[in-house]
Enzyme design. Structure first.
Site, mmCIF file in Angstrom:
data_model
loop_
_atom_site.group_PDB
_atom_site.id
_atom_site.type_symbol
_atom_site.label_atom_id
_atom_site.label_comp_id
_atom_site.label_asym_id
_atom_site.label_seq_id
_atom_site.Cartn_x
_atom_site.Cartn_y
_atom_site.Cartn_z
ATOM 1 N N GLY A 23 0.929 -1.287 -0.097
ATOM 2 C CA GLY A 23 0.112 -0.048 0.002
ATOM 3 C C GLY A 23 0.790 1.326 -0.036
ATOM 4 N N HIS A 194 -1.735 3.893 16.761
ATOM 5 C CA HIS A 194 -0.855 4.992 16.599
ATOM 6 C C HIS A 194 -0.708 6.038 18.011
ATOM 7 C CE1 HIS A 194 -3.964 7.795 15.197
ATOM 8 N NE2 HIS A 194 -3.011 8.836 15.611
ATOM 9 N N ASP A 251 -13.983 3.774 14.988
ATOM 10 C CA ASP A 251 -12.888 4.530 14.648
ATOM 11 C C ASP A 251 -12.057 4.952 15.798
ATOM 12 O OD1 ASP A 251 -11.181 5.827 12.507
ATOM 13 O OD2 ASP A 251 -12.047 7.705 12.991
ATOM 14 N N HIS A 256 -8.058 3.537 20.279
ATOM 15 C CA HIS A 256 -7.457 4.625 21.104
ATOM 16 C C HIS A 256 -8.283 4.909 22.458
ATOM 17 C CE1 HIS A 256 -6.058 5.074 17.225
ATOM 18 N NE2 HIS A 256 -6.769 6.062 16.740
HETATM 19 C C1 BG6 Z 1 -7.149 7.661 13.355
HETATM 20 C C2 BG6 Z 1 -8.577 8.021 13.054
HETATM 21 O O1 BG6 Z 1 -6.844 6.339 14.154
HETATM 22 O O2 BG6 Z 1 -7.089 8.429 14.391
HETATM 23 C C3 BG6 Z 1 -8.947 9.165 12.640
HETATM 24 O O3 BG6 Z 1 -9.006 6.901 12.096
HETATM 25 C C4 BG6 Z 1 -8.708 10.312 13.705
HETATM 26 O O4 BG6 Z 1 -10.418 9.412 12.219
HETATM 27 C C5 BG6 Z 1 -7.134 9.926 13.999
HETATM 28 O O5 BG6 Z 1 -8.636 11.492 13.051
HETATM 29 C C6 BG6 Z 1 -6.608 10.788 15.144
HETATM 30 O O6 BG6 Z 1 -5.334 10.594 15.294
HETATM 31 P P1 BG6 Z 1 -4.540 11.975 15.635
HETATM 32 O O7 BG6 Z 1 -3.207 11.492 15.929
HETATM 33 O O8 BG6 Z 1 -4.549 13.033 14.684
HETATM 34 O O9 BG6 Z 1 -5.152 12.568 16.901
#
Ligand code: BG6
Length: 512
Positions: A23, A194, A251, A256
Site C-alpha cells: 500500500g 498510533h 474508529d 484509542h
Molecule cells: C485515526 C482515526 O486512527 O486517528 C482518525 O482513524 C482520527 O479518524 C485519527 O482522525 C486521530 O489521530 P491523531 O493522531 O490526529 O489524534
C-alpha cells in the site's frame, strides 16, 4: 548510597533488516511512514544495513517512487540536504503488482534475497498499509511464497505490522485473528494503534510508576472522576467511504479511547515488559462493566451524535450529511460520549467519562483526573464545597504536557486563597520528541511489542462494544437512542451530559 539519576535515555538502532510496505502509494505511507522512516534515518536509528521496498498496484519505476518519497518528505516539512536524502533513497526499491499474483511476491523475494546476501540474520518487516480486505490475500501469498516463515527460535525474525481497523465487530475481528494465526505466531504480529506511540501516552506509565506520589492516591478513595477526551476540529476529510461504514465508536473508541482508559486505570505491572503491561491492560478491559443490552438503559450511558453545519476557524463548514460521499440520511455517528464503570476494588465509585468527536471547537486530547473534595474545611465560613477540587490534567495533544491544579495562599490579605497551576510542557524540553510512527516503527524493528495491541485486548474491546453497535444499528432503536445533532465548531451535543446522570459533573470545556 546509590546516586539518583537525572535522566535516562536509552535508544539503539535495530539490527539489519528490510521493510516492505504494502500500500506504498497510499495516504498513510506518504503522510506518516515515509517521514517517520526518514526521521529515524536522520537520528541514526535505522539499521546500518537496511532495505525499504514499497509495494503497490500503481505502475511506476523505483526512480518515480523515490521522487514520490521526496515530495512526501517536503510536504511533511523535511528539508534535508540533497546528498543526505539521496543517501536515504539509495536504500529504497519499488515493486508494482497485483496483491493476488505470486509473481509480484517473487519480485519482492528477489530483492530481499539480494539484500540479505552476506548479511547475518537480516530481519523482515511487512507493513500492511492497505485496506483490510487485502490483508488475507497478502498473508496467503507471503506464506505460500515463503517470505514470512520463521524458524522456531525466531531467528532471523519475520514480523507483520497490521493497521487498524482490526475487524468491524467481534466476529470479523476473530476471523481476521484466525487468518493471522494460520500463518503467524503471536510474537510476529504487531497491531498498530498510533495513539500508543505518542510520547504523552507513554508518559502515563512513567508518571504513574516512576513517582511515589501518585500511585497511593490513584484509586476510588482519592479520585472522584476521570475524563478522557479526544476532540478533533477536522471532519472526515476525503475518508467518507471508510467513515460512513465505520462511525466514531469503531474508529476511535474500540482502539484509542479504550487503550487510553486501560493505561490510566490498570494495576501496576510487575515490569516494563510488553507482556506484563498487556496482561494488566487486558485485565482492566475485562473489569469494564458490560453495557446494558436493553436500549433504554443503554441510552443513559452512551450518547451518539453527528455534526451539523457550523463555523470553524472563521469559515463555514458543511454538515456531515452534506459531505462528499455521505448519504443524505446517514446514521453514522461522528461523536460519542460514554460513561464506563470499572468493576474492581480500586475503582468502584470512581466515574470514568470518555468522549471523542469530529468538528469540535478545538483539537485537544487529554486525560483529566479530578480528585475528591477535602473531607473537612478548617477555613472559617468556607465549607469544603467552596474549595476547588484538585485536578491533574495530562495533555496528549497539541500542547503536550501535564498540569496539576492546587489551592494555595495568594499574595495579599491574610485570607486569600485561590487555585494555582503547576504546569509542565514538553515544549520546554525541546518538544514532545519522536512522532508516534517513528516510535512504533523502531520498536517493531527491535521486537518490542509494549506499544502494540495484543489479540486479547482486541477481542475484549469488541466484546464490550458489540452490544452497543447492535442496538445502534437497529433503526427501531432510533427513538430510544437518537443520533443527536451538534453544530460544527461547538463543544458537542448538549445531550452528552446525559451520561452524568444525577451526578453534578460536567464536561470540561474544550475552548476556554
Ligand atoms: C485515526 C482515526 O486512527 O486517528 C482518525 O482513524 C482520527 O479518524 C485519527 O482522525 C486521530 O489521530 P491523531 O493522531 O490526529 O489524534
Amino acid at each position: 548510597m546509590p546516586e539518583h539519576i537525572e535522566s535516562i535515555c536509552a535508544e539503539s538502532a535495530p539490527p539489519p533488516c528490510s521493510i516492505v510496505i504494502f500500500g506504498a502509494s497510499g495516504d498513510l505511507a506518504s503522510r506518516k511512514l515515509f517521514p517517520a522512516l526518514f526521521r529515524l534515518f536522520e537520528r541514526d536509528l535505522l539499521p546500518e544495513k537496511f532495505l525499504f521496498i514499497g509495494f503497490a498496484r500503481t505502475e511506476m519505476t523505483a526512480e518515480a517512487f523515490r521522487d514520490r518519497i521526496m515530495a512526501a518528505l517536503k510536504l511533511a516539512g523535511i528539508n534535508a540536504p540533497r546528498k543526505f536524502m539521496d543517501f536515504f533513497l539509495s536504500s529504497v526499491e519499488y515493486v508494482n503488482g497485483a496483491y493476488d499474483s505470486p509473481e509480484s511476491y517473487k519480485k519482492i523475494e528477489v530483492l530481499l534475497a539480494k539484500f540479505e546476501e552476506g548479511v547475518n540474520s537480516a530481519g523482515r518487516l511487512f507493513y500492511f498499509s492497505t485496506p483490510p480486505n487485502l490483508f488475507s490475500q497478502i498473508l496467503k501469498l507471503l506464506e505460500s511464497e515463503n517470505l514470512v516463515r520463521e524458524d522456531y527460535d525466531g531467528i532471523p525474525w519475520r514480523r507483520v505490522v497490521v493497521e487498524k481497523p482490526f475487524g468491524r465487530d467481534l466476529e470479523s475481528a476473530n476471523e481476521l485473528e484466525r487468518e493471522l494465526g494460520i500463518t503467524l505466531k503471536e510474537r510476529q504480529i504487531y497491531r498498530i494503534d498510533h495513539y500508543l506511540g505518542k510520547e504523552t501516552i507513554q508518559n502515563i506509565l512513567m508518571l504513574r510508576f516512576a513517582n511515589s506520589v501518585f500511585e497511593p492516591i490513584w484509586n476510588n478513595r482519592f479520585i472522584e472522576s476521570v475524563q478522557i477526551t479526544a476532540a478533533e476540529t477536522v471532519g472526515i476529510e476525503h475518508r467518507a467511504g471508510y467513515f460512513e461504514k465505520t462511525g466514531l465508536l469503531r474508529d476511535m473508541f474500540q482502539n484509542h479511547m479504550l487503550q487510553l482508559l486501560s493505561l490510566v486505570a490498570m494495576e501496576p505491572p510487575s515490569s516494563f515488559d510488553a507482556d506484563r503491561i498487556r496482561d494488566e491492560k487486558a485485565k482492566l478491559l475485562n473489569s469494564l462493566r458490560p453495557f446494558p443490552t436493553n436500549p433504554s438503559s443503554l441510552s443513559n450511558l452512551i450518547v451518539r451524535a453527528q455534526y451539523g453545519k457550523g463555523m470553524l476557524e472563521g469559515r463555514k463548514t458543511p454538515a456531515y450529511a452534506e459531505e462528499n460521499g455521505v448519504a443524505e440520511n446517514s446514521m453514522t455517528e461522528t461523536y460519542v460520549a460514554a460513561k464506563f464503570h470499572v468493576d474492581n476494588w480500586r475503582w468502584n465509585g470512581t466515574h470514568f467519562y470518555v468522549r471523542s468527536g469530529k468538528r469540535l471547537a478545538k483539537r485537544i486530547s487529554e486525560v483529566a483526573i479530578k480528585f475528591r473534595r477535602i473531607p473537612h474545611s478548617i477555613f472559617g465560613n468556607l465549607n469544603s464545597y467552596n474549595i476547588s477540587q484538585n485536578e491533574l490534567v495530562l495533555t496528549i495533544q497539541p500542547d503536550e504536557g501535564f498540569s496539576m491544579k492546587i489551592n494555595a495562599k495568594k499574595p495579599g490579605s491574610k485570607f486569600c486563597m485561590g487555585g494555582v497551576e503547576m504546569d509542565f510542557k514538553y515544549s520546554d524540553l525541546g518538544g514532545p520528541g519522536a512522532d508516534a510512527y517513528e516510535r512504533l516503527l523502531i520498536d517493531c524493528m527491535l521486537g518490542d511489542g509494549t506499544l502494540f495491541i495484543r489479540k486479547d485486548s482486541i477481542e475484549l474491546s469488541w466484546a464490550l462494544l458489540d452490544p452497543v453497535l447492535k442496538i445502534w444499528e437497529n433503526p427501531e432503536n432510533l427513538k430510544s437512542n437518537p443520533i443527536f445533532l451538534y453544530e460544527a465548531g461547538s463543544e458537542g451535543p448538549v445531550e452528552s451530559s446525559i451520561v452524568f446522570g444525577t451526578n453534578s459533573d460536567s464536561w470540561r470545556k474544550l475552548k476556554v
